[in-house]
Design a protein around this motif. Structure first.
Motif, PDB file in Angstrom:
ATOM      1  N   GLY A 152       2.699  -2.475  -0.007  1.00  0.00           N
ATOM      2  CA  GLY A 152       3.087  -3.868   0.215  1.00  0.00           C
ATOM      3  C   GLY A 152       2.305  -4.525   1.334  1.00  0.00           C
ATOM      4  N   PRO A 153       2.316  -3.982   2.555  1.00  0.00           N
ATOM      5  CA  PRO A 153       1.514  -4.552   3.636  1.00  0.00           C
ATOM      6  C   PRO A 153       0.018  -4.567   3.341  1.00  0.00           C
ATOM      7  N   PHE A 154      -0.458  -3.561   2.616  1.00  0.00           N
ATOM      8  CA  PHE A 154      -1.883  -3.537   2.269  1.00  0.00           C
ATOM      9  C   PHE A 154      -2.230  -4.730   1.383  1.00  0.00           C
ATOM     10  N   ASN A 155      -1.415  -5.003   0.366  1.00  0.00           N
ATOM     11  CA  ASN A 155      -1.687  -6.134  -0.524  1.00  0.00           C
ATOM     12  C   ASN A 155      -1.627  -7.457   0.229  1.00  0.00           C
ATOM     13  N   GLU A 156      -0.715  -7.561   1.200  1.00  0.00           N
ATOM     14  CA  GLU A 156      -0.638  -8.780   2.009  1.00  0.00           C
ATOM     15  C   GLU A 156      -1.915  -8.958   2.813  1.00  0.00           C
ATOM     16  N   GLN A 157      -2.420  -7.861   3.393  1.00  0.00           N
ATOM     17  CA  GLN A 157      -3.668  -7.955   4.159  1.00  0.00           C
ATOM     18  C   GLN A 157      -4.833  -8.278   3.244  1.00  0.00           C
ATOM     19  N   ARG A 213      -2.276   4.320   0.205  1.00  0.00           N
ATOM     20  CA  ARG A 213      -2.105   5.178  -0.971  1.00  0.00           C
ATOM     21  C   ARG A 213      -1.432   4.339  -2.047  1.00  0.00           C
ATOM     22  N   VAL A 214      -2.152   4.110  -3.138  1.00  0.00           N
ATOM     23  CA  VAL A 214      -1.643   3.205  -4.171  1.00  0.00           C
ATOM     24  C   VAL A 214      -1.026   3.948  -5.350  1.00  0.00           C
ATOM     25  N   ALA A 215      -1.287   5.243  -5.465  1.00  0.00           N
ATOM     26  CA  ALA A 215      -0.687   6.090  -6.501  1.00  0.00           C
ATOM     27  C   ALA A 215      -0.703   7.512  -5.963  1.00  0.00           C
ATOM     28  N   ASP A 216      -0.193   8.463  -6.762  1.00  0.00           N
ATOM     29  CA  ASP A 216      -0.094   9.839  -6.278  1.00  0.00           C
ATOM     30  C   ASP A 216      -1.411  10.347  -5.718  1.00  0.00           C
ATOM     31  N   ASN A 217      -2.512  10.102  -6.441  1.00  0.00           N
ATOM     32  CA  ASN A 217      -3.800  10.669  -6.055  1.00  0.00           C
ATOM     33  C   ASN A 217      -4.870   9.606  -5.894  1.00  0.00           C
ATOM     34  N   VAL A 218      -4.461   8.332  -5.771  1.00  0.00           N
ATOM     35  CA  VAL A 218      -5.401   7.224  -5.694  1.00  0.00           C
ATOM     36  C   VAL A 218      -5.137   6.428  -4.420  1.00  0.00           C
ATOM     37  N   PHE A 219      -6.238   6.053  -3.752  1.00  0.00           N
ATOM     38  CA  PHE A 219      -6.166   5.333  -2.491  1.00  0.00           C
ATOM     39  C   PHE A 219      -7.018   4.077  -2.585  1.00  0.00           C
ATOM     40  N   ALA A 220      -6.643   3.071  -1.805  1.00  0.00           N
ATOM     41  CA  ALA A 220      -7.419   1.839  -1.731  1.00  0.00           C
ATOM     42  C   ALA A 220      -7.880   1.624  -0.304  1.00  0.00           C
ATOM     43  N   VAL A 221      -9.108   1.122  -0.160  1.00  0.00           N
ATOM     44  CA  VAL A 221      -9.681   0.852   1.156  1.00  0.00           C
ATOM     45  C   VAL A 221     -10.215  -0.569   1.155  1.00  0.00           C
ATOM     46  N   LEU A 222      -9.796  -1.357   2.143  1.00  0.00           N
ATOM     47  CA  LEU A 222     -10.297  -2.707   2.348  1.00  0.00           C
ATOM     48  C   LEU A 222     -11.297  -2.677   3.495  1.00  0.00           C
ATOM     49  N   LEU A 223     -12.546  -3.075   3.216  1.00  0.00           N
ATOM     50  CA  LEU A 223     -13.603  -3.096   4.226  1.00  0.00           C
ATOM     51  C   LEU A 223     -13.876  -4.554   4.581  1.00  0.00           C
ATOM     52  N   SER A 224     -13.318  -4.976   5.683  1.00  0.00           N
ATOM     53  CA  SER A 224     -13.384  -6.384   6.073  1.00  0.00           C
ATOM     54  C   SER A 224     -14.808  -6.786   6.464  1.00  0.00           C
ATOM     55  N   GLY A 225     -15.280  -7.914   5.885  1.00  0.00           N
ATOM     56  CA  GLY A 225     -16.591  -8.444   6.241  1.00  0.00           C
ATOM     57  C   GLY A 225     -17.761  -7.588   5.829  1.00  0.00           C
TER      58      GLY A 225
END
Length: 303
Positions: A152-157, A213-225
């Motif tokens: 949730g906080p990740f999607n907001e960011q 962590r967006v699923a059991d074995n899947v992660f998301a990374v936001l690289l700003s700029g």
């Protein structure tokens, strides 16, 4: 043949199965059994080994003769007053004779034991550190297992980054990371891998970035700029770190492999959902290529 095999460090002999006597023996095998002034030729296993060891040898020899093919076995013997480890390959030569190639593995086995102990110590230390981290982060709104942001906080960011980048006409990148080859992995082993990847993601993200962590074995990374080329370079570095990472579990190394898909704003897509779909498509491309890959999302024509 005996001399040729001895070049590879093997002690070689031929046994006559009816009598159980050695009819040929290489100097390396004489040395292996500490025959400094005599040869094994004419000797029997009963003169060299304990009765239970002789029985184990005989059982494997009969198996090799019955199969009419090569049989490899492991043996632990008392030789010269100490326990020693051997690998023995046996191949029938005819109806009566068996070729046996001996290779001592005592030092190798000892190294394996030392490595297992070291890995167990590393695992214990890592678990203690992870327990301290979880205690320190409890109530902070982060995922307990990985120490990363909740979704949730990740999607907001992510949405704030889209809004900011739209106003300031700048790029950023979204990366999806998935653990590879989990078909035969237990739940406990999977947890170790997830913890290890969480540690690497925390170490490879800056204060202005985000990881979740967006699923059991899947992660998301936001690289700003960060644009697509720089994001690819950073994620290729992360992929190499994962492939070299030691993940200890019960005295062995699980190893780690990841697939990554990289998308950028606004080149891959200009909206939250479409950007995520572009990163997912790039991730699937890495997985279809066998994993342990970094793939870039396609850039639409005119984008």
């Amino acid at each position: 043949m005996l001399e040729a095999l001895e070049v590879f460090g093997a002690g070689v002999a031929v046994k006559e199965l009816g009598s159980g006597a050695y009819v040929q023996a290489s100097p390396a095998l004489d040395r292996l059994f500490e025959r400094s002034e005599s040869t094994l030729v004419g000797s029997h296993d009963g003169e060299l080994m304990r009765p239970d060891e002789v029985h184990a040898m005989r059982r494997v020899e009969l198996q090799a003769m019955q199969q009419r093919g090569a049989v490899l076995s492991e043996h632990r013997l008392d030789v010269g007053g100490r326990r020693r480890e051997f690998s023995v390959a046996r191949v029938p030569l005819d109806e009566r004779h068996l070729l046996c190639a001996w290779l001592e593995r005592t030092q190798e086995k000892q190294r394996e034991v030392h490595l297992q102990r070291a890995l167990a110590q590393i695992e214990q230390l890592q678990q203690e550190v992870e327990a301290l981290r979880r205690d320190a982060q409890r109530g902070s709104g982060r995922d307990e297992l990985t120490g990363l942001q909740h979704l949730g906080p990740f999607n907001e960011q992510l949405q704030r980054e889209i809004d900011l980048s739209t106003r300031e006409h700048r790029e950023f990148s979204l990366v999806l990371v998935a653990l590879d080859q989990l078909e035969n992995v237990s739940d406990a082993q999977r947890q170790r891998l997830v913890e290890a990847l969480g540690r690497l993601l925390r170490a490879n993200t800056r204060a202005m970035d985000a990881a979740s962590r967006v699923a059991d074995n899947v992660f998301a990374v936001l690289l700003s700029g960060v644009g697509l080329a720089t994001a690819h370079s950073r994620m290729e570095q992360l992929r190499r770190q994962c492939s070299q990472q030691i993940v200890p579990y019960e005295g062995s190394d699980l190893g780690m492999s990841v697939s990554l898909g990289v998308a950028s704003f606004p080149h891959s897509s200009g909206s939250h959902d479409a950007l995520l779909e572009a990163a997912q498509a790039a991730l699937r491309h890495s997985q279809r290529r066998g994993g342990n890959q970094v793939s870039l999302a396609s850039i639409p024509l005119g984008g």
